[in-house]
Design a protein around this motif. Sequence first.
Motif, PDB file in Angstrom:
ATOM      1  N   GLU A  13      10.745  15.274  42.901  1.00  0.00           N
ATOM      2  CA  GLU A  13       9.677  14.275  43.061  1.00  0.00           C
ATOM      3  C   GLU A  13       9.293  14.135  44.535  1.00  0.00           C
ATOM      4  O   GLU A  13       8.115  14.045  44.877  1.00  0.00           O
ATOM      5  N   GLN A  28       7.291  17.220  45.438  1.00  0.00           N
ATOM      6  CA  GLN A  28       5.893  17.134  45.000  1.00  0.00           C
ATOM      7  C   GLN A  28       5.092  16.203  45.902  1.00  0.00           C
ATOM      8  O   GLN A  28       3.952  16.511  46.273  1.00  0.00           O
ATOM      9  N   ASP A  29       5.687  15.081  46.274  1.00  0.00           N
ATOM     10  CA  ASP A  29       4.995  14.094  47.099  1.00  0.00           C
ATOM     11  C   ASP A  29       4.629  14.682  48.463  1.00  0.00           C
ATOM     12  O   ASP A  29       3.495  14.516  48.938  1.00  0.00           O
ATOM     13  N   ASN A  73       7.804  18.816  37.074  1.00  0.00           N
ATOM     14  CA  ASN A  73       7.945  17.355  37.002  1.00  0.00           C
ATOM     15  C   ASN A  73       7.164  16.748  35.844  1.00  0.00           C
ATOM     16  O   ASN A  73       7.103  15.516  35.709  1.00  0.00           O
ATOM     17  N   ASP A  86       4.094  16.497  35.568  1.00  0.00           N
ATOM     18  CA  ASP A  86       2.840  15.886  36.023  1.00  0.00           C
ATOM     19  C   ASP A  86       1.760  16.948  35.838  1.00  0.00           C
ATOM     20  O   ASP A  86       1.365  17.650  36.770  1.00  0.00           O
ATOM     21  N   ASP A 125      17.370  11.585  36.543  1.00  0.00           N
ATOM     22  CA  ASP A 125      17.226  12.777  37.389  1.00  0.00           C
ATOM     23  C   ASP A 125      18.070  13.925  36.859  1.00  0.00           C
ATOM     24  O   ASP A 125      17.636  15.092  36.872  1.00  0.00           O
ATOM     25  N   LYS A 164      16.437  15.317  33.781  1.00  0.00           N
ATOM     26  CA  LYS A 164      15.159  15.942  34.132  1.00  0.00           C
ATOM     27  C   LYS A 164      15.357  17.357  34.666  1.00  0.00           C
ATOM     28  O   LYS A 164      14.576  18.269  34.361  1.00  0.00           O
ATOM     29  N   ARG A 200       5.049   7.607  32.586  1.00  0.00           N
ATOM     30  CA  ARG A 200       5.913   8.782  32.470  1.00  0.00           C
ATOM     31  C   ARG A 200       6.657   8.774  31.128  1.00  0.00           C
ATOM     32  O   ARG A 200       6.818   9.812  30.478  1.00  0.00           O
TER      33      ARG A 200
END
Length: 539
Positions: A242, A245-246, A272, A274, A460, A463, A498
């Motif tokens: 995450e 990605q940010d 992720n 997204d 996490d 994931k 999410r």
Amino acid sequence: MHALIIDDFENFRSTLYKMLMDLGIGNVDSAASGEEALRYCKARCYDLILCDNNLGKGKSGQQVLEELRSTDNPCADSLFILVSAESSKSIIMAAYDYEPDAYLAKPITPKALDQRLNRLFEQRLELKEVLAAQKAGEDEQAITLCNKLIAQGSRYTNSCQKILGQLYLQQHNLSAAEELYRTVLDNRELEWAQLGMVKTKLAQQDLLGAQQWLENILQSNPLCMKAYDLQAELFKLQHNTEGLQDILQKATDLSPLSILRQQELGVVAQQNNDLLTAANALKRAVKLGEHSCFDKPDVHSLFAQATIDLFSMDKELAKPLIRDAIASANNLEDKFGKNNLRKAQSLLLESQLQICAGDQRRAQDALVNAQSVLGNTKDDSALPVQIEMVRALRLLGRNNDAQKCLADLLEHYAADEQQLQKLDVLLDEPRSEKNKLMVAEINKKGIAHYNAKDFSAAADAFKIALQKLPNHVGLRLNYVQALIDKLKTQFNPALSERIQQTFTKTSAIISPQHPQFQRYRQLNDVYNSLVRAFEKQRG
């Protein structure tokens, strides 16, 4: 000396030609396009390349530069000056990002060109032996020469120190690298030395130290793209997808013309889940790749797949992407060469995308053509395409055919652990020993976090496994349960979204006969009650 001018306007080429002749450079070639320039650069070595950024159709000046710097050619080390009349932020950031030896804004005056070339050639001459040793891989010789120039008080001491730091890092001589960078920074806060310190800390596995240096750099210069790249490396080492990605999103917002970052953002966002970010980033990467040496077939197929997955989650969000995704899938052969596997892959992606577009007939025709092209091929190289076949059959509602195809593949590769790992992506329970073990370990770790009420850490853990096994129902429900308990502590709309996306994906892969269907229903009910309570509280 030999120089090459690259510009699509003949008048500007003539003007620059005269300037270079007046400055004493007697051998000057001209090219009207990036493609023509690269042909010249494969044939001879130029001391200097002056290239306009906007070359009309075909490659841009930045794409010429990236190809020269990243491929084997005689001009990989040529002095490269990027010229531009444009002043948009994205163009300026891209020029800064790709690091040409110099950047000149149009109009160019003879005096400005003379001054810039004098500095560049003087430095190149001073460092000639160092650069030659470095290029030949003679690191110790290059180090000796750098230290000699520094001891002599060369006016290019900073450049020597920069090269020296790179050589120490290459040799993994981290104590020498750190000492060098600290010596430089004690005298002056130079950005390249701060970045070198980050690289040293990362190599030493001192992640906290690396983070502190990165924060200092970005605080003083929020446009330092290399700092964003190193921050991305740090997040990879921390397995923080995450955060990764940010930071990639921030970097691509600042410098949107970087194809490599757009590609990476697309891949990470897809991991992720997204899918909107993934599809849009991959769409941009496909467009940027039109004339780029960094274009890859995997990016085109990932764009198509991300669009298909997004459609299964939210049809309205996917609609604007479908046409481009179909074009991308159809262009696979033209862009990357014709062969049966690529043709079958292209047709299978098109089949799924035509379902998204609402054209059942074209979807069916594409599937039939793909089956004809693929035939009974069972060699290992065909497995990714056969996996795509199962996906296409499922999307077209031909679940029995999909199950038969999958069963045949599982039987064929029953004794092949490596291929079973690839097939696990289609299954709700892994067949490969490696992934069975991974699921057991992840579940143990995640449940321990969950029992300790560390719901974020639990989520996490699950994931990470879902990135490899997206159809594993048990992992998916463990993941959503951890998120729901996190939502109970404090309602967060982004977290709620999410969870909803996870349920949407789960509903597509679970049947009422599945052993965990009852659990799925119960968790869905708990989530919906939380949402209703939040909406009621909000009024």
